[in-house]
Design an enzyme around this catalytic site. Sequence first.
Site, PDB file in Angstrom:
ATOM      1  N   GLU A 245       0.837  -1.211   0.000  1.00 23.50           N
ATOM      2  CA  GLU A 245       0.000   0.000   0.000  1.00 23.50           C
ATOM      3  C   GLU A 245       0.870   1.259   0.000  1.00 23.50           C
ATOM      4  OE1 GLU A 245      -3.906   0.250   2.026  1.00 23.50           O
ATOM      5  OE2 GLU A 245      -2.952   1.790   3.247  1.00 23.50           O
ATOM      6  N   GLN A 282      11.823  34.813 -12.629  1.00 22.57           N
ATOM      7  CA  GLN A 282      12.714  33.740 -12.173  1.00 22.57           C
ATOM      8  C   GLN A 282      12.186  33.054 -10.909  1.00 22.57           C
ATOM      9  OE1 GLN A 282      16.681  34.550 -10.574  1.00 22.57           O
ATOM     10  NE2 GLN A 282      17.493  33.263 -12.188  1.00 22.57           N
TER      11      GLN A 282
END
Length: 382
Positions: A245, A282
Amino acid sequence: MNFYLSKEQQALRNSIITFADKELNKHISEIGKQNALPSHLWKVCAEQGLMGLVVGKEFGGAGLDAFSAIVAIEALGYGSRDGGFNFSLCAQLFACTVPLQKFGTEAQKKKYLPSICNGSIMAANAITENTAGSDIAAMRSSAKKEKDHYILNGSKTFISNGPNSNVLIVYALTDESKGFHGGITAFVFDKETPGVSTGPDIEKMGLDSCRMGSFSFDDVRLGEEHILGGPGGGATVFGYSMDWERAGIAACHVGAMEHLLETCISFVNEHSSGKEPIGRKQVIAHRIANMKVQLEAARLLTYRAASGLDKEKETTMHASIAKLFVSETFSSMASEAVQLHGARGYIRSGGIERILRDATASTIYSGTSDIQRNIIAGWQGL
Ligand SMILES: Cc1cc2nc3c(=O)[nH]c(=O)nc-3n(C[C@H](O)[C@H](O)[C@H](O)COP(=O)(O)OP(=O)(O)OC[C@H]3O[C@@H](n4cnc5c(N)ncnc54)[C@H](O)[C@@H]3O)c2cc1C
Protein backbone atom coordinates in the site's frame (compact mmCIF):
# COMPACT_ATOMS: atom_id res chain seq x y z
CA MET A 1 19.60 -0.34 -10.53
CA ASN A 2 17.85 0.25 -13.87
CA PHE A 3 14.44 1.88 -13.75
CA TYR A 4 13.80 2.22 -17.50
CA LEU A 5 10.39 0.86 -18.37
CA SER A 6 10.24 -2.09 -20.74
CA LYS A 7 8.26 -1.76 -24.00
CA GLU A 8 5.41 -3.70 -22.37
CA GLN A 9 5.41 -1.46 -19.27
CA GLN A 10 5.48 1.66 -21.46
CA ALA A 11 2.53 0.31 -23.48
CA LEU A 12 0.67 -0.54 -20.27
CA ARG A 13 1.29 2.98 -18.96
CA ASN A 14 0.09 4.60 -22.19
CA SER A 15 -3.03 2.45 -22.39
CA ILE A 16 -4.07 3.26 -18.81
CA ILE A 17 -3.46 6.98 -19.27
CA THR A 18 -5.58 6.98 -22.44
CA PHE A 19 -8.28 4.90 -20.73
CA ALA A 20 -8.35 7.06 -17.58
CA ASP A 21 -8.42 10.30 -19.50
CA LYS A 22 -11.33 9.09 -21.64
CA GLU A 23 -13.40 7.19 -19.07
CA LEU A 24 -12.62 8.41 -15.56
CA ASN A 25 -12.78 12.20 -15.79
CA LYS A 26 -16.30 12.77 -17.11
CA HIS A 27 -17.80 13.21 -13.65
CA ILE A 28 -15.10 15.59 -12.44
CA SER A 29 -17.36 18.63 -11.96
CA GLU A 30 -19.65 16.51 -9.75
CA ILE A 31 -16.93 15.46 -7.28
CA GLY A 32 -17.71 16.61 -3.77
CA LYS A 33 -21.34 17.35 -4.49
CA GLN A 34 -22.57 13.85 -3.71
CA ASN A 35 -19.70 12.60 -1.56
CA ALA A 36 -20.23 9.19 -3.11
CA LEU A 37 -18.19 6.70 -5.04
CA PRO A 38 -19.00 6.84 -8.76
CA SER A 39 -19.66 3.09 -8.57
CA HIS A 40 -20.36 2.63 -12.30
CA LEU A 41 -16.65 3.44 -12.79
CA TRP A 42 -15.72 0.47 -10.61
CA LYS A 43 -16.95 -1.89 -13.36
CA VAL A 44 -15.32 0.21 -16.06
CA CYS A 45 -11.96 -0.08 -14.28
CA ALA A 46 -12.53 -3.81 -13.74
CA GLU A 47 -12.99 -4.27 -17.49
CA GLN A 48 -9.65 -2.49 -17.97
CA GLY A 49 -8.06 -5.03 -15.59
CA LEU A 50 -7.26 -2.49 -12.86
CA MET A 51 -8.99 -4.33 -10.01
CA GLY A 52 -6.89 -7.46 -10.37
CA LEU A 53 -3.53 -6.18 -11.61
CA VAL A 54 -1.51 -8.68 -9.58
CA VAL A 55 -4.14 -11.40 -9.28
CA GLY A 56 -3.43 -14.68 -11.07
CA LYS A 57 -5.12 -15.11 -14.46
CA GLU A 58 -6.89 -18.23 -13.17
CA PHE A 59 -8.88 -15.95 -10.82
CA GLY A 60 -9.64 -13.33 -13.47
CA GLY A 61 -6.66 -11.06 -12.80
CA ALA A 62 -4.02 -9.60 -15.09
CA GLY A 63 -1.19 -11.60 -13.47
CA LEU A 64 1.29 -8.71 -13.57
CA ASP A 65 4.57 -8.60 -11.67
CA ALA A 66 4.79 -6.11 -8.81
CA PHE A 67 6.78 -3.44 -10.65
CA SER A 68 4.43 -3.45 -13.68
CA ALA A 69 1.44 -3.13 -11.35
CA ILE A 70 3.05 -0.10 -9.71
CA VAL A 71 3.67 1.43 -13.16
CA ALA A 72 -0.03 0.86 -13.94
CA ILE A 73 -1.10 2.64 -10.74
CA GLU A 74 1.24 5.56 -11.44
CA ALA A 75 -0.48 5.85 -14.84
CA LEU A 76 -3.89 5.84 -13.12
CA GLY A 77 -2.73 8.68 -10.85
CA TYR A 78 -1.59 10.64 -13.89
CA GLY A 79 -4.65 10.01 -16.05
CA SER A 80 -7.53 10.11 -13.55
CA ARG A 81 -8.25 13.45 -11.93
CA ASP A 82 -10.40 12.02 -9.13
CA GLY A 83 -7.98 11.48 -6.23
CA GLY A 84 -10.75 10.03 -4.06
CA PHE A 85 -11.67 7.42 -6.65
CA ASN A 86 -8.00 6.54 -7.21
CA PHE A 87 -7.53 6.16 -3.45
CA SER A 88 -10.61 3.94 -3.21
CA LEU A 89 -9.23 1.65 -5.90
CA CYS A 90 -5.75 1.56 -4.33
CA ALA A 91 -7.13 0.87 -0.83
CA GLN A 92 -8.96 -2.21 -2.09
CA LEU A 93 -6.13 -3.37 -4.35
CA PHE A 94 -3.26 -3.10 -1.90
CA ALA A 95 -4.88 -3.79 1.48
CA CYS A 96 -7.41 -6.45 0.39
CA THR A 97 -6.77 -7.96 -3.03
CA VAL A 98 -2.98 -8.27 -2.66
CA PRO A 99 -3.12 -10.05 0.74
CA LEU A 100 -5.94 -12.32 -0.50
CA GLN A 101 -3.80 -13.28 -3.50
CA LYS A 102 -0.75 -13.86 -1.28
CA PHE A 103 -2.24 -15.48 1.84
CA GLY A 104 -5.70 -16.67 0.78
CA THR A 105 -6.58 -20.35 0.80
CA GLU A 106 -7.68 -21.79 -2.53
CA ALA A 107 -11.31 -21.60 -1.34
CA GLN A 108 -10.96 -17.94 -0.25
CA LYS A 109 -9.34 -17.00 -3.56
CA LYS A 110 -12.07 -18.76 -5.54
CA LYS A 111 -14.77 -17.13 -3.47
CA TYR A 112 -13.55 -13.53 -3.56
CA LEU A 113 -10.92 -12.83 -6.22
CA PRO A 114 -12.98 -13.34 -9.41
CA SER A 115 -15.75 -11.04 -8.07
CA ILE A 116 -13.21 -8.42 -6.97
CA CYS A 117 -11.51 -8.57 -10.37
CA ASN A 118 -14.76 -8.19 -12.33
CA GLY A 119 -15.89 -5.31 -10.12
CA SER A 120 -19.04 -6.96 -8.78
CA ILE A 121 -17.95 -6.75 -5.13
CA MET A 122 -15.87 -4.35 -3.07
CA ALA A 123 -13.58 -5.17 -0.17
CA ALA A 124 -12.45 -3.04 2.79
CA ASN A 125 -9.58 -3.47 5.21
CA ALA A 126 -10.31 -2.78 8.88
CA ILE A 127 -7.57 -2.54 11.49
CA THR A 128 -7.85 0.95 13.03
CA GLU A 129 -9.81 1.44 16.26
CA ASN A 130 -10.67 4.54 18.23
CA THR A 131 -7.72 4.09 20.58
CA ALA A 132 -5.53 2.00 18.27
CA GLY A 133 -4.45 3.89 15.15
CA SER A 134 -0.70 4.39 15.06
CA ASP A 135 -0.37 1.85 17.85
CA ILE A 136 -2.31 -0.97 16.28
CA ALA A 137 -0.91 -3.37 18.83
CA ALA A 138 -3.25 -1.67 21.30
CA MET A 139 -6.33 -2.98 19.47
CA ARG A 140 -9.15 -4.27 21.66
CA SER A 141 -11.25 -6.15 19.08
CA SER A 142 -10.97 -9.79 19.92
CA ALA A 143 -11.90 -13.11 18.38
CA LYS A 144 -12.22 -15.78 21.05
CA LYS A 145 -11.88 -19.38 19.97
CA GLU A 146 -14.74 -21.70 20.84
CA LYS A 147 -14.28 -25.25 19.55
CA ASP A 148 -14.01 -24.92 15.74
CA HIS A 149 -15.01 -21.27 15.38
CA TYR A 150 -14.20 -17.77 16.66
CA ILE A 151 -16.49 -15.14 18.23
CA LEU A 152 -15.54 -11.64 17.09
CA ASN A 153 -16.39 -8.59 19.23
CA GLY A 154 -15.21 -4.99 18.97
CA SER A 155 -15.23 -2.08 16.54
CA LYS A 156 -13.20 -0.51 13.73
CA THR A 157 -13.18 3.04 12.42
CA PHE A 158 -11.95 5.26 9.55
CA ILE A 159 -12.48 2.40 7.10
CA SER A 160 -12.07 3.42 3.47
CA ASN A 161 -14.74 1.93 1.20
CA GLY A 162 -16.50 0.65 4.34
CA PRO A 163 -19.99 1.84 3.38
CA ASN A 164 -19.71 0.38 -0.16
CA SER A 165 -18.00 -2.84 0.77
CA ASN A 166 -19.35 -6.38 0.57
CA VAL A 167 -16.33 -8.11 2.07
CA LEU A 168 -14.18 -7.19 5.06
CA ILE A 169 -10.67 -8.08 6.15
CA VAL A 170 -10.71 -7.52 9.91
CA TYR A 171 -7.81 -7.85 12.34
CA ALA A 172 -8.52 -9.01 15.89
CA LEU A 173 -6.74 -10.24 19.00
CA THR A 174 -6.81 -13.99 19.24
CA ASP A 175 -4.11 -14.43 21.87
CA GLU A 176 -3.44 -11.41 24.06
CA SER A 177 -0.45 -13.08 25.75
CA LYS A 178 1.46 -13.17 22.44
CA GLY A 179 1.04 -9.47 21.59
CA PHE A 180 0.96 -8.10 18.05
CA HIS A 181 3.25 -10.72 16.51
CA GLY A 182 1.44 -14.00 16.92
CA GLY A 183 -1.49 -12.67 18.93
CA ILE A 184 -3.45 -11.03 16.11
CA THR A 185 -5.34 -12.83 13.36
CA ALA A 186 -6.82 -11.54 10.09
CA PHE A 187 -10.32 -12.69 9.15
CA VAL A 188 -12.05 -12.33 5.79
CA PHE A 189 -15.83 -12.50 5.70
CA ASP A 190 -18.97 -11.05 4.13
CA LYS A 191 -20.25 -7.79 5.56
CA GLU A 192 -23.71 -9.33 5.78
CA THR A 193 -22.54 -11.84 8.40
CA PRO A 194 -24.89 -11.71 11.45
CA GLY A 195 -23.54 -9.41 14.19
CA VAL A 196 -21.82 -6.93 11.84
CA SER A 197 -23.18 -3.34 12.03
CA THR A 198 -22.12 -0.53 9.71
CA GLY A 199 -21.90 2.99 11.15
CA PRO A 200 -22.88 6.15 9.26
CA ASP A 201 -20.55 7.70 6.68
CA ILE A 202 -17.69 9.70 8.21
CA GLU A 203 -17.42 13.12 6.54
CA LYS A 204 -13.88 14.10 5.53
CA MET A 205 -11.79 17.05 4.35
CA GLY A 206 -11.03 15.49 0.95
CA LEU A 207 -10.93 12.25 -1.06
CA ASP A 208 -14.60 12.96 -1.70
CA SER A 209 -15.30 9.97 -3.92
CA CYS A 210 -14.00 7.50 -1.36
CA ARG A 211 -16.58 6.84 1.33
CA MET A 212 -15.34 6.19 4.84
CA GLY A 213 -17.17 4.27 7.55
CA SER A 214 -16.98 2.31 10.76
CA PHE A 215 -18.05 -1.13 11.93
CA SER A 216 -19.00 -2.81 15.14
CA PHE A 217 -18.97 -6.52 15.73
CA ASP A 218 -21.28 -8.16 18.20
CA ASP A 219 -20.69 -11.90 18.68
CA VAL A 220 -19.86 -12.44 15.01
CA ARG A 221 -19.39 -16.18 14.56
CA LEU A 222 -16.56 -17.03 12.17
CA GLY A 223 -15.43 -20.50 11.20
CA GLU A 224 -11.76 -21.31 10.69
CA GLU A 225 -12.26 -21.01 6.93
CA HIS A 226 -12.45 -17.22 7.47
CA ILE A 227 -8.88 -16.94 8.79
CA LEU A 228 -6.53 -15.23 6.33
CA GLY A 229 -2.86 -16.10 6.71
CA GLY A 230 -3.24 -18.61 9.53
CA PRO A 231 -4.07 -18.22 13.24
CA GLY A 232 -1.83 -15.53 14.76
CA GLY A 233 -0.62 -14.48 11.29
CA GLY A 234 -2.32 -11.05 11.32
CA ALA A 235 0.90 -9.05 11.76
CA THR A 236 2.45 -10.75 8.74
CA VAL A 237 -0.63 -10.18 6.58
CA PHE A 238 -0.86 -6.55 7.68
CA GLY A 239 2.86 -5.87 7.23
CA TYR A 240 2.77 -7.33 3.72
CA SER A 241 -0.31 -5.25 2.83
CA MET A 242 1.33 -2.08 4.12
CA ASP A 243 4.51 -2.61 2.08
CA TRP A 244 2.36 -2.78 -1.04
CA GLU A 245 0.00 0.00 0.00
CA ARG A 246 2.79 2.41 0.90
CA ALA A 247 4.69 1.83 -2.36
CA GLY A 248 1.51 1.57 -4.44
CA ILE A 249 -0.25 4.69 -3.23
CA ALA A 250 3.05 6.56 -3.51
CA ALA A 251 3.06 5.56 -7.20
CA CYS A 252 -0.45 6.91 -7.61
CA HIS A 253 0.73 10.20 -6.08
CA VAL A 254 3.77 10.35 -8.37
CA GLY A 255 1.36 10.17 -11.32
CA ALA A 256 -0.83 12.88 -9.80
CA MET A 257 2.23 15.06 -9.10
CA GLU A 258 3.41 14.76 -12.69
CA HIS A 259 0.03 15.88 -13.96
CA LEU A 260 -0.08 18.69 -11.41
CA LEU A 261 3.36 19.92 -12.50
CA GLU A 262 2.23 20.00 -16.14
CA THR A 263 -0.87 21.94 -15.10
CA CYS A 264 1.30 24.46 -13.24
CA ILE A 265 3.69 24.84 -16.21
CA SER A 266 0.78 25.51 -18.59
CA PHE A 267 -0.65 28.03 -16.16
CA VAL A 268 2.55 30.02 -15.61
CA ASN A 269 3.12 30.07 -19.39
CA GLU A 270 -0.40 31.27 -20.17
CA HIS A 271 -1.29 33.49 -17.24
CA SER A 272 -0.01 37.05 -17.25
CA SER A 273 0.20 39.41 -14.35
CA GLY A 274 1.07 42.73 -15.94
CA LYS A 275 2.82 42.52 -19.30
CA GLU A 276 4.24 39.02 -19.44
CA PRO A 277 3.40 35.46 -18.42
CA ILE A 278 4.33 34.86 -14.79
CA GLY A 279 6.56 31.95 -15.86
CA ARG A 280 9.10 34.52 -17.17
CA LYS A 281 9.78 35.63 -13.58
CA GLN A 282 12.71 33.74 -12.17
CA VAL A 283 11.07 33.26 -8.79
CA ILE A 284 8.20 31.39 -10.49
CA ALA A 285 10.51 29.41 -12.80
CA HIS A 286 12.53 28.31 -9.79
CA ARG A 287 9.41 27.07 -8.04
CA ILE A 288 8.65 24.96 -11.11
CA ALA A 289 12.24 23.68 -11.11
CA ASN A 290 11.90 22.67 -7.45
CA MET A 291 8.67 20.82 -8.22
CA LYS A 292 10.38 18.94 -11.04
CA VAL A 293 13.24 17.87 -8.74
CA GLN A 294 10.74 16.72 -6.09
CA LEU A 295 8.79 14.74 -8.67
CA GLU A 296 11.85 12.95 -10.01
CA ALA A 297 13.11 12.13 -6.50
CA ALA A 298 9.63 10.87 -5.56
CA ARG A 299 9.50 8.61 -8.61
CA LEU A 300 12.95 7.15 -7.95
CA LEU A 301 12.14 6.33 -4.33
CA THR A 302 8.84 4.78 -5.37
CA TYR A 303 10.46 2.64 -8.07
CA ARG A 304 13.15 1.64 -5.54
CA ALA A 305 10.46 0.40 -3.16
CA ALA A 306 8.42 -1.22 -5.93
CA SER A 307 11.41 -3.11 -7.30
CA GLY A 308 11.83 -4.91 -3.95
CA LEU A 309 8.19 -5.89 -3.42
CA ASP A 310 7.95 -9.64 -2.92
CA LYS A 311 11.74 -9.88 -3.33
CA GLU A 312 13.69 -8.40 -0.44
CA LYS A 313 13.39 -8.08 3.31
CA GLU A 314 14.28 -4.39 3.31
CA THR A 315 11.18 -3.58 1.25
CA THR A 316 9.43 -2.51 4.43
CA MET A 317 12.02 0.22 4.98
CA HIS A 318 12.04 1.31 1.32
CA ALA A 319 8.23 1.39 1.23
CA SER A 320 8.26 3.62 4.33
CA ILE A 321 10.92 5.90 2.83
CA ALA A 322 8.89 6.24 -0.38
CA LYS A 323 5.63 6.76 1.54
CA LEU A 324 7.15 9.41 3.80
CA PHE A 325 8.88 11.36 1.06
CA VAL A 326 6.14 11.11 -1.56
CA SER A 327 3.24 11.98 0.75
CA GLU A 328 5.05 14.98 2.26
CA THR A 329 6.22 16.12 -1.18
CA PHE A 330 2.73 15.65 -2.63
CA SER A 331 1.23 17.80 0.15
CA SER A 332 3.82 20.56 -0.24
CA MET A 333 3.58 20.48 -4.04
CA ALA A 334 -0.21 20.73 -3.90
CA SER A 335 0.10 23.70 -1.53
CA GLU A 336 2.65 25.31 -3.87
CA ALA A 337 0.31 24.74 -6.82
CA VAL A 338 -2.49 26.59 -5.02
CA GLN A 339 -0.13 29.53 -4.39
CA LEU A 340 1.11 29.57 -8.00
CA HIS A 341 -2.47 29.74 -9.28
CA GLY A 342 -3.38 32.59 -6.91
CA ALA A 343 -7.15 32.92 -6.45
CA ARG A 344 -7.66 30.44 -9.30
CA GLY A 345 -5.95 27.85 -7.12
CA TYR A 346 -8.18 28.56 -4.16
CA ILE A 347 -11.61 28.47 -5.79
CA ARG A 348 -13.51 25.19 -6.01
CA SER A 349 -14.06 25.29 -9.79
CA GLY A 350 -10.31 25.34 -10.46
CA GLY A 351 -9.81 21.81 -9.15
CA ILE A 352 -6.42 22.67 -7.58
CA GLU A 353 -7.63 23.11 -4.00
CA ARG A 354 -9.17 19.63 -4.18
CA ILE A 355 -5.73 18.15 -4.82
CA LEU A 356 -4.43 19.89 -1.67
CA ARG A 357 -7.35 18.51 0.37
CA ASP A 358 -6.76 15.02 -1.03
CA ALA A 359 -2.99 15.19 -0.52
CA THR A 360 -3.36 16.18 3.13
CA ALA A 361 -4.69 12.72 3.97
CA SER A 362 -1.66 11.03 2.43
CA THR A 363 0.57 11.81 5.41
CA ILE A 364 -1.98 10.15 7.74
CA TYR A 365 -3.32 6.95 6.16
CA SER A 366 -1.15 3.81 5.85
CA GLY A 367 0.68 5.12 8.93
CA THR A 368 1.41 8.78 9.68
CA SER A 369 4.73 10.44 8.78
CA ASP A 370 5.83 10.01 12.42
CA ILE A 371 5.22 6.28 12.16
CA GLN A 372 7.15 6.04 8.87
CA ARG A 373 10.07 7.79 10.60
CA ASN A 374 9.79 5.32 13.50
CA ILE A 375 9.98 2.42 11.03
CA ILE A 376 12.93 3.89 9.13
CA ALA A 377 14.76 4.67 12.38
CA GLY A 378 14.09 1.10 13.54
CA TRP A 379 15.89 -0.19 10.44
CA GLN A 380 18.86 1.99 11.48
CA GLY A 381 18.96 0.13 14.79
CA LEU A 382 17.28 2.93 16.76
C1 LIG B 1 -8.24 9.05 4.50
C2 LIG B 1 -7.98 7.96 5.47
C3 LIG B 1 -8.25 6.65 5.11
C4 LIG B 1 -8.05 5.62 6.04
N1 LIG B 1 -8.40 4.33 5.68
C5 LIG B 1 -8.27 3.33 6.59
C6 LIG B 1 -8.69 1.99 6.26
O1 LIG B 1 -9.15 1.72 5.15
N2 LIG B 1 -8.59 1.03 7.21
C7 LIG B 1 -8.09 1.28 8.45
O2 LIG B 1 -8.02 0.36 9.26
N3 LIG B 1 -7.69 2.55 8.80
C8 LIG B 1 -7.77 3.56 7.90
N4 LIG B 1 -7.39 4.85 8.22
C9 LIG B 1 -6.88 5.11 9.56
C10 LIG B 1 -5.39 5.41 9.58
O3 LIG B 1 -4.65 4.23 9.38
C11 LIG B 1 -5.06 6.09 10.93
O4 LIG B 1 -5.72 7.34 10.91
C12 LIG B 1 -3.58 6.29 11.15
O5 LIG B 1 -2.92 5.05 11.33
C13 LIG B 1 -3.31 7.17 12.38
O6 LIG B 1 -4.04 6.76 13.49
P1 LIG B 1 -4.96 7.80 14.28
O7 LIG B 1 -5.72 8.59 13.29
O8 LIG B 1 -5.69 7.06 15.31
O9 LIG B 1 -3.94 8.82 14.94
P2 LIG B 1 -3.10 8.59 16.33
O10 LIG B 1 -2.45 7.26 16.31
O11 LIG B 1 -3.99 8.89 17.48
O12 LIG B 1 -1.99 9.71 16.17
C14 LIG B 1 -2.22 11.09 16.46
C15 LIG B 1 -0.88 11.82 16.29
O13 LIG B 1 0.11 11.27 17.19
C16 LIG B 1 1.24 10.82 16.46
N5 LIG B 1 1.72 9.58 17.06
C17 LIG B 1 0.99 8.55 17.55
N6 LIG B 1 1.78 7.57 18.00
C18 LIG B 1 3.05 7.96 17.77
C19 LIG B 1 4.32 7.36 17.99
N7 LIG B 1 4.44 6.13 18.53
N8 LIG B 1 5.43 8.06 17.61
C20 LIG B 1 5.32 9.29 17.05
N9 LIG B 1 4.14 9.91 16.81
C21 LIG B 1 3.02 9.24 17.17
C22 LIG B 1 0.72 10.55 15.05
O14 LIG B 1 1.77 10.62 14.08
C23 LIG B 1 -0.29 11.67 14.89
O15 LIG B 1 0.37 12.86 14.53
C24 LIG B 1 -7.55 5.90 7.33
C25 LIG B 1 -7.25 7.23 7.68
C26 LIG B 1 -7.46 8.24 6.77
C27 LIG B 1 -7.14 9.66 7.15
